[in-house]
Design a protein around this motif. Structure first.
Motif, PDB file in Angstrom:
ATOM      1  N   UNK A  61      13.240  73.906 -30.022  1.00 52.31           N
ATOM      2  CA  UNK A  61      13.983  72.644 -29.933  1.00 52.31           C
ATOM      3  C   UNK A  61      15.234  72.823 -29.085  1.00 52.31           C
ATOM      4  N   UNK A  62      15.833  74.011 -29.151  1.00 56.87           N
ATOM      5  CA  UNK A  62      17.007  74.288 -28.319  1.00 56.87           C
ATOM      6  C   UNK A  62      16.628  74.283 -26.841  1.00 56.87           C
ATOM      7  N   UNK A 114      32.756  77.892  -8.348  1.00 53.29           N
ATOM      8  CA  UNK A 114      32.683  79.008  -9.282  1.00 53.29           C
ATOM      9  C   UNK A 114      32.613  78.562 -10.734  1.00 53.29           C
ATOM     10  N   UNK A 115      32.327  77.280 -10.962  1.00 50.42           N
ATOM     11  CA  UNK A 115      32.270  76.733 -12.323  1.00 50.42           C
ATOM     12  C   UNK A 115      30.825  76.605 -12.771  1.00 50.42           C
ATOM     13  N   UNK A 116      30.575  77.053 -13.991  1.00 50.94           N
ATOM     14  CA  UNK A 116      29.272  76.906 -14.634  1.00 50.94           C
ATOM     15  C   UNK A 116      29.502  76.288 -16.013  1.00 50.94           C
ATOM     16  N   UNK A 117      28.418  75.768 -16.587  1.00 47.53           N
ATOM     17  CA  UNK A 117      28.472  75.204 -17.935  1.00 47.53           C
ATOM     18  C   UNK A 117      27.862  76.193 -18.919  1.00 47.53           C
ATOM     19  N   UNK A 118      28.434  76.254 -20.112  1.00 47.19           N
ATOM     20  CA  UNK A 118      27.895  77.094 -21.176  1.00 47.19           C
ATOM     21  C   UNK A 118      27.995  76.350 -22.506  1.00 47.19           C
ATOM     22  N   UNK A 119      26.986  76.505 -23.332  1.00 49.87           N
ATOM     23  CA  UNK A 119      27.026  75.907 -24.661  1.00 49.87           C
ATOM     24  C   UNK A 119      27.959  76.741 -25.522  1.00 49.87           C
ATOM     25  N   UNK A 120      28.914  76.074 -26.145  1.00 44.25           N
ATOM     26  CA  UNK A 120      29.862  76.746 -27.032  1.00 44.25           C
ATOM     27  C   UNK A 120      29.471  76.600 -28.491  1.00 44.25           C
ATOM     28  N   UNK A 121      28.914  75.430 -28.826  1.00 40.96           N
ATOM     29  CA  UNK A 121      28.607  75.151 -30.237  1.00 40.96           C
ATOM     30  C   UNK A 121      27.459  74.156 -30.327  1.00 40.96           C
ATOM     31  N   UNK A 153      35.729  70.556 -21.470  1.00 40.47           N
ATOM     32  CA  UNK A 153      34.515  70.498 -22.297  1.00 40.47           C
ATOM     33  C   UNK A 153      33.991  69.076 -22.397  1.00 40.47           C
ATOM     34  N   UNK A 154      32.716  68.994 -22.779  1.00 34.86           N
ATOM     35  CA  UNK A 154      32.140  67.700 -23.097  1.00 34.86           C
ATOM     36  C   UNK A 154      31.204  67.867 -24.282  1.00 34.86           C
ATOM     37  N   UNK A 155      31.023  66.775 -25.009  1.00 35.63           N
ATOM     38  CA  UNK A 155      30.229  66.783 -26.235  1.00 35.63           C
ATOM     39  C   UNK A 155      29.072  65.809 -26.052  1.00 35.63           C
ATOM     40  N   UNK A 194      26.145  68.921 -29.422  1.00 39.44           N
ATOM     41  CA  UNK A 194      26.304  70.101 -28.570  1.00 39.44           C
ATOM     42  C   UNK A 194      27.647  70.021 -27.855  1.00 39.44           C
ATOM     43  N   UNK A 195      28.413  71.095 -27.953  1.00 41.82           N
ATOM     44  CA  UNK A 195      29.678  71.206 -27.221  1.00 41.82           C
ATOM     45  C   UNK A 195      29.433  72.141 -26.043  1.00 41.82           C
TER      46      UNK A 195
END
Length: 130
Positions: free
Chosen positions: A25-26, A52-59, A87-89, A106-107
């Motif tokens: 599901x993730x 040089x910016x990437x996105x990563x899941x924090x929570x 960040x975005x949610x 998801x954060x």
């Protein structure tokens, strides 16, 4: 209005009972987020190469509500619920027809390639907020 991504459950997505393995599901919601980002006009490769910016899941907060099974056609709904400097949610749901099978909040954070938080570029914030 949420972004919609449709997918089919394949044998590789399931356990021995033919039920979608929980971790998949993730993967499904990751595809939904990636398609949402692409759909609003953000090229993640160009963002990485140019800034040089990437996105990563924090929570992730996730609720498994009902099982998906082999050969089901699923819909991943993705909607932005908040955005701040770095960040975005997002709220995401996986559905089979009208039945919600999985729901998650998801954060996602913006960071440099060395893992430091970075402010979202204004152009990206504008596309996300539109």
């Amino acid at each position: 209005m949420p972004h919609i991504h449709t997918l089919r459950v394949y044998y590789e997505d399931t356990d021995m009972a033919g039920i979608v393995y929980y971790a998949n599901y993730l993967k499904f919601i990751e595809r939904g987020r990636s398609e949402w980002v692409r759909g609003i006009g953000v090229d993640q490769n160009a963002l990485r190469d140019e800034t040089g910016i990437v996105f990563a899941v924090r929570r992730i907060e996730a609720d498994y509500l009902a099982p998906a099974r082999l050969d089901d056609v699923l819909t991943v709904e993705t909607g932005l619920t908040g955005i701040s400097g770095a960040r975005f949610v997002m709220d995401q749901r996986v559905l089979r027809g009208a039945q919600v099978l999985f729901a998650a909040r998801v954060v996602v954070v913006a960071m440099s390639l060395d893992g430091r938080p970075q402010r979202l570029p204004e152009a990206v914030r504008t596309l996300m907020a539109a």
